[in-house]
Design a protein around this motif. Structure first.
Motif, PDB file in Angstrom:
ATOM      1  N   HIS A   1      -0.294  -1.020   0.973  1.00  0.00           N
ATOM      2  CA  HIS A   1      -0.551  -1.553  -0.360  1.00  0.00           C
ATOM      3  C   HIS A   1       0.669  -1.368  -1.259  1.00  0.00           C
TER       4      HIS A   1
ATOM      5  N   HIS B   1       3.381   0.287   1.126  1.00  0.00           N
ATOM      6  CA  HIS B   1       3.395   1.593   1.784  1.00  0.00           C
ATOM      7  C   HIS B   1       1.983   2.006   2.168  1.00  0.00           C
TER       8      HIS B   1
ATOM      9  N   ASP C   1       1.586  -0.365  -5.455  1.00  0.00           N
ATOM     10  CA  ASP C   1       0.947   0.282  -6.599  1.00  0.00           C
ATOM     11  C   ASP C   1       1.124  -0.546  -7.873  1.00  0.00           C
TER      12      ASP C   1
HETATM   13 FE   LIG Z   1       0.226   3.908  -3.281  1.00  0.00          FE
END
Ligand SMILES: [Fe+2]
Length: 236
Positions: free
Chosen positions: A156, A209, A158
Motif C-alpha cells: 500500500h 510498501h 500511505d
Molecule cells: Fe504504510
C-alpha cells in the motif's frame, strides 16, 4: 551513509535503507540508547481496528507540524487519524481513533533527533513551507494460531511524501520481511529489519510498501515486532 547520501538515494532511487551504525552516527547516539527508547513500547494501547481483522496490534499516535524555516516541530492537539484518499485501501477516509503518544515519548530527546533528521530528508524530496509529521509506534504480536500481520492491508501507499519505518526490536519472531515496490509492482528493496536502529525510507509518491506476517520461532511463546513509523506530508 551521511544524511546527504540518504537524501540522494531517496531522490534518485525512491527508497533506501540505513544501517544502525549509520543512523547512530547521524543522530549522534550510542547503540545502547535504543534499549532505553524501546521502553516506550511497553506503554502502547490495543488497536481495535486491527483486532477486527484478527491481528493483535498495539500502537499510539501523534501529529507534529514541522516548519523547515525554523526547524521546529510542534505537537498538535490530539485528533482522529484519517487515511488520505488514494492510499491505504482498507481505511481511506475512515476516521480511526488511537490513543495519543505519552508525554514522555513525545518529548523524548531521541524522538526529537529522529524527527529533525527525517525533516531534513523530507525537505530534500519536496519544497514545502510546512510539513505534517505523523508518528506511530507499533507493536505486532503473533502466536502459532494467530498470525501477526504488520500491514493487514498488504502492499500500500500511505498517501504522503516520505514514509519511514524504524526497527525498535523483535522477540521470538520469524518473518516480517519489508518489501518496497515501484508503481509497476517491480521489487525495489526487500529486507527483514532486525537490529534496533535500522531505518527503511521510501518516497511514498512513487513506491508501495508492505511487511509479511510474523510467527513465533518458539511456538510456546508469542512473537513480537516493534517499529516506529513516521510519515511526512505537505501540510494543508
Ligand atoms: Fe504504510
Amino acid at each position: 551513509m551521511t544524511p546527504e547520501h540518504v537524501a540522494q538515494q531517496l531522490t534518485q532511487v525512491g527508497t533506501t535503507l540505513m544501517q544502525p551504525a549509520e543512523l547512530n552516527a547521524c543522530l549522534a547516539v550510542q547503540a545502547c540508547e535504543w534499549t532505553r527508547f524501546a521502553g516506550h513500547w511497553e506503554e502502547l494501547a490495543p488497536d481495535p481496528y486491527a483486532a477486527e481483522l484478527g491481528t493483535r496490534r498495539l500502537r499510539r499516535y501523534g501529529h507534529f507540524l514541522f516548519s523547515p524555516a525554523d526547524g521546529d516541530f510542534t505537537l498538535m492537539a490530539h485528533s482522529s487519524f484519517v487515511q488520505p484518499e488514494d492510499s491505504n485501501p482498507l481505511y481511506v477516509e475512515k476516521d480511526r481513533y488511537f490513543e495519543p503518544l505519552t508525554d514522555a515519548f513525545a518529548k523524548d530527546p531521541l524522538l526529537q533527533r529522529i524527527l529533525k533528521l527525517l525533516g531534513r530528508l523530507a525537505t530534500a524530496l519536496d519544497d514545502a513551507p510546512e510539513w505534517s509529521a505523523k508518528v506511530t509506534p507499533f507493536r505486532v504480536l503473533a502466536s502459532t494460531d494467530d498470525k501477526g500481520q504488520p500491514t493487514p492491508e498488504g502492499l500500500h501507499r500511505d498517501g504522503v511524501t516520505l514514509v519511514t519505518s524504524l526497527m525498535i526490536g523483535r522477540r521470538n519472531a520469524l518473518g516480517g520481511e519489508s518489501t518496497v515496490v515501484d508503481m509497476a509492482g517491480r521489487c525495489m528493496l526487500a529486507t527483514t529489519l532486525h537490529e534496533p536502529g535500522t531505518l527503511l525510507l521510501g518516497d511514498d509518491r512513487r513506491t508501495l510498501h508492505g511487511v509479511s506476517p510474523i510467527r513465533p520461532r518458539d511456538p510456546a511463546r508469542p512473537a513480537r515486532r516493534d517499529v516506529l513509523v513516521i510519515t511526512f506530508a505537505q501540510s494543508g
